[in-house]
Design a protein around this motif. Structure first.
Motif, PDB file in Angstrom:
ATOM      1  N   VAL A  90      -0.435   5.742 -12.200  1.00 44.91           N
ATOM      2  CA  VAL A  90      -0.008   4.690 -12.340  1.00 44.91           C
ATOM      3  C   VAL A  90       1.543   4.898 -13.364  1.00 44.91           C
ATOM      4  N   SER A  91       2.037   3.911 -12.219  1.00 47.17           N
ATOM      5  CA  SER A  91       3.331   4.143 -12.597  1.00 47.17           C
ATOM      6  C   SER A  91       4.159   2.939 -11.636  1.00 47.17           C
ATOM      7  N   ILE A  92       5.282   2.214 -12.797  1.00 50.15           N
ATOM      8  CA  ILE A  92       5.888   1.589 -11.885  1.00 50.15           C
ATOM      9  C   ILE A  92       7.501   1.852 -11.642  1.00 50.15           C
ATOM     10  N   HIS A  93       7.480   0.916 -10.636  1.00 55.02           N
ATOM     11  CA  HIS A  93       8.993   1.858 -10.211  1.00 55.02           C
ATOM     12  C   HIS A  93      10.156   0.899 -11.324  1.00 55.02           C
ATOM     13  N   PRO A  96       4.205  -1.772  -8.578  1.00 55.65           N
ATOM     14  CA  PRO A  96       3.855  -0.254  -8.920  1.00 55.65           C
ATOM     15  C   PRO A  96       3.907   0.488  -7.456  1.00 55.65           C
ATOM     16  N   ASP A  97       4.431   1.627  -8.651  1.00 54.54           N
ATOM     17  CA  ASP A  97       4.284   2.335  -7.019  1.00 54.54           C
ATOM     18  C   ASP A  97       3.636   3.797  -6.836  1.00 54.54           C
ATOM     19  N   GLY A  98       2.564   4.297  -7.731  1.00 54.48           N
ATOM     20  CA  GLY A  98       1.983   5.031  -8.359  1.00 54.48           C
ATOM     21  C   GLY A  98       1.023   5.123  -6.593  1.00 54.48           C
ATOM     22  N   GLY A  99       1.520   6.703  -6.578  1.00 58.29           N
ATOM     23  CA  GLY A  99       0.089   7.144  -5.454  1.00 58.29           C
ATOM     24  C   GLY A  99      -0.870   7.851  -5.660  1.00 58.29           C
ATOM     25  N   ASN A 100      -1.750   8.293  -4.513  1.00 59.33           N
ATOM     26  CA  ASN A 100      -2.546   8.130  -4.006  1.00 59.33           C
ATOM     27  C   ASN A 100      -3.263   9.362  -4.716  1.00 59.33           C
ATOM     28  N   GLY A 101      -4.722  10.134  -4.762  1.00 61.85           N
ATOM     29  CA  GLY A 101      -4.906  11.417  -5.018  1.00 61.85           C
ATOM     30  C   GLY A 101      -4.898  11.781  -3.629  1.00 61.85           C
ATOM     31  N   GLY A 102      -5.430  13.114  -4.101  1.00 61.93           N
ATOM     32  CA  GLY A 102      -5.623  14.132  -2.793  1.00 61.93           C
ATOM     33  C   GLY A 102      -6.986  13.921  -2.227  1.00 61.93           C
ATOM     34  N   HIS A 103      -7.789  14.586  -1.769  1.00 62.50           N
ATOM     35  CA  HIS A 103      -8.791  15.109  -1.450  1.00 62.50           C
ATOM     36  C   HIS A 103      -9.381  16.085  -1.487  1.00 62.50           C
ATOM     37  N   GLY A 104     -10.336  16.317  -1.990  1.00 59.11           N
ATOM     38  CA  GLY A 104     -11.149  17.993  -2.377  1.00 59.11           C
ATOM     39  C   GLY A 104     -11.061  18.356  -0.914  1.00 59.11           C
TER      40      GLY A 104
END
Length: 483
Positions: free
Chosen positions: A22-25, A35-43
């Motif tokens: 969760v991030s705001i530019h 918003p500029d929050g990135g996605n998490g990587g796959h396990g």
């Protein structure tokens, strides 16, 4: 020290997916750049692959816990987290993967055969991916999905064309040592062989493998001696060879009784009745052994068995025996059905398949089963009201609430989805365009008994939308009313 292990229990854990961010530019003159929050990587996943250089499950005997790498979490500035590395486990040819209940999950035969035993979890989406026309700046992100966790049993069943069976000290290890390059342990006492030995035999243009199965004795199929542990290694053999000691001095032993005892154990174990048999009367270099072989040969041939007099000491009769093995192996290979090419079968879902089911439990609760609802629940951060509202929206759009109502669910009833339990409250404002309150909150979760209905709020919003030309036309009328 244990040097051969053919059965182990593995505890596998695939990697968990990384959490979304969760991030705001923010930058100079742009305090709220979106918003500029990135996605998490796959396990990472856990896979088993057959390797020609691996012949035992010994490594897993000491390291039964296997875990793949977790995915990394997302970050601001639209930076996605790295995927976790897959864990590839090398296993011997002929490894059978089973559940703890005995269900066969995979039979790994052939170098390079791969089986994905545990799949890694998906990474959670960041708030940049969750933004849309209605939710321009989400105050939440998805959690990473947990990876699969399961316990499996690995059993090694030797992949051999010919299996040598017989009583201890019958000469099986000696036979495999003289017809192949294998060098098993040989001694003049019973149970010298404690592990199956494999040897490669070449006869003219034929090449086949021979397995020496450790000593079978009466009762082996029920756990006596070593037979129960190693009978599984003859399951894949196309030909069985009875190695009979014709020079034994044990009382009550003779070739016919030995064959009957071994056949009884093979029959009790099951699945081997259709394999062709050969009989090798060993140790005919001993005078008493030669005489006994001549006596029992007619009885064995009357049973339809092909009999060969051999001596591993003088190598008498080995050429004829190996040619007979090669002939039967070649016949079995030609009779085997050709391998079918792998086909991808596509089974489209039914038009009315919602992807989930609802079951009414005897205690009055309801259980929702389905891959999508269960995955969404796992990816929801229940400490964030806005994330919970987003989950409610998704479940409503999927039709879960409608089916719950049709199933008889009432407000306040217990509903289970995955490992979560909820006191069901029907979503009153699902699908209605609304403006959320503070970040991380959802107005639908606030206790507002006097809150206007959705239709009233929509009418009020339309009333506030006055066009400029309407204002010009309305001005004279207003002045006339004032006068």
């Amino acid at each position: 020290m244990t040097t051969f292990v053919d059965r182990v229990v593995l505890h596998m854990q695939a990697g968990d997916g990384g959490h979304g961010c969760v991030s705001i530019h923010r930058e100079k003159f742009k305090p709220f750049g979106g918003p500029d929050g990135g996605n998490g990587g796959h396990g990472g996943s856990v896979s088993l692959v057959v390797d020609a250089q691996v012949t035992t499950l010994l490594d897993f005997h000491f390291r039964p816990h296997l875990k793949a790498e977790n995915g990394k979490g997302g970050a601001g500035s639209n930076r996605d987290g790295a995927n976790g590395r897959d864990l590839v486990i090398k296993v011997p040819n002929g490894t059978v993967v089973q559940s703890l209940d005995g269900e066969v999950l995979a039979d790994l035969v052939g170098v390079g055969t791969t089986f994905e035993a545990a799949r890694g979890g998906r990474g959670g989406r960041g708030n940049a991916s969750l933004a849309n026309a209605r939710r321009k700046a989400p105050g939440f992100a998805e959690l990473g999905e947990p990876g699969d966790r399961l316990d499996v049993v690995l059993e090694l069943k030797s992949v051999a064309d010919v299996g040598l069976v017989g009583f201890p000290s019958a000469g099986k290890s000696s036979l495999i040592s003289v017809i192949s390059a294998a060098k098993p342990k040989i001694a003049d006492y019973p149970f010298t062989t404690l592990v199956p030995n494999l040897g490669v035999v070449r006869v003219d243009n034929h090449t086949f493998t021979v397995a020496d199965v450790p000593g079978l004795i009466p009762g082996a199929a029920s756990g006596k001696g070593l037979g129960l542990e190693f009978l599984r290694h003859v399951e894949r053999c196309a030909v069985l060879v009875h190695v009979i000691d014709t020079a034994t001095l044990e009382p009550g032993r003779d070739p016919l009784a030995d064959i009957d005892a071994i056949e009884a154990e093979l029959s009790q174990y099951g699945g081997l009745a259709d394999r062709p048999r050969l009989v090798a009367l060993n140790k005919v270099d001993v005078p008493d052994g030669k005489d006994l072989a001549d006596i029992v040969r007619p009885d064995l041939e009357a049973r339809g068995l092909r009999v060969f007099d051999i001596s591993t000491a003088t190598r008498e009769g080995l050429r004829e025996l190996t040619y007979a093995m090669a002939e039967l192996v070649d016949q079995g290979r030609r009779a085997a059905p050709p391998a079918e090419p792998t086909r991808v079968v596509i089974r489209p879902k039914a038009v009315d398949d919602a992807g989930f089911t609802i079951e009414a439990e005897p205690d009055g609760s309801y259980t929702v089963r389905g891959s999508r609802p269960e995955r969404w629940v796992k990816q929801t951060n229940f400490d964030n009201d806005e994330a919970v509202g987003y989950l409610a929206d998704r479940l409503a759009r999927l039709g879960v609430e409608e089916k719950l109502a049709k199933a008889g669910a009432q407000a306040g009833d217990l509903v289970r989805i995955g490992d979560r339990e909820f006191d069901w409250q029907p979503t009153l404002y699902a699908g209605v365009d609304f403006v959320p309150g503070n970040r991380g909150t959802d107005v639908r979760l606030e206790d507002k008994p006097n809150r206007p209905s959705a239709s009233d709020r929509l009418a009020a919003r339309k009333a506030r939308r006055v066009r400029p030309e309407d204002e010009i036309e309305a001005a004279p009328a207003a002045e006339a009313d004032a006068e």
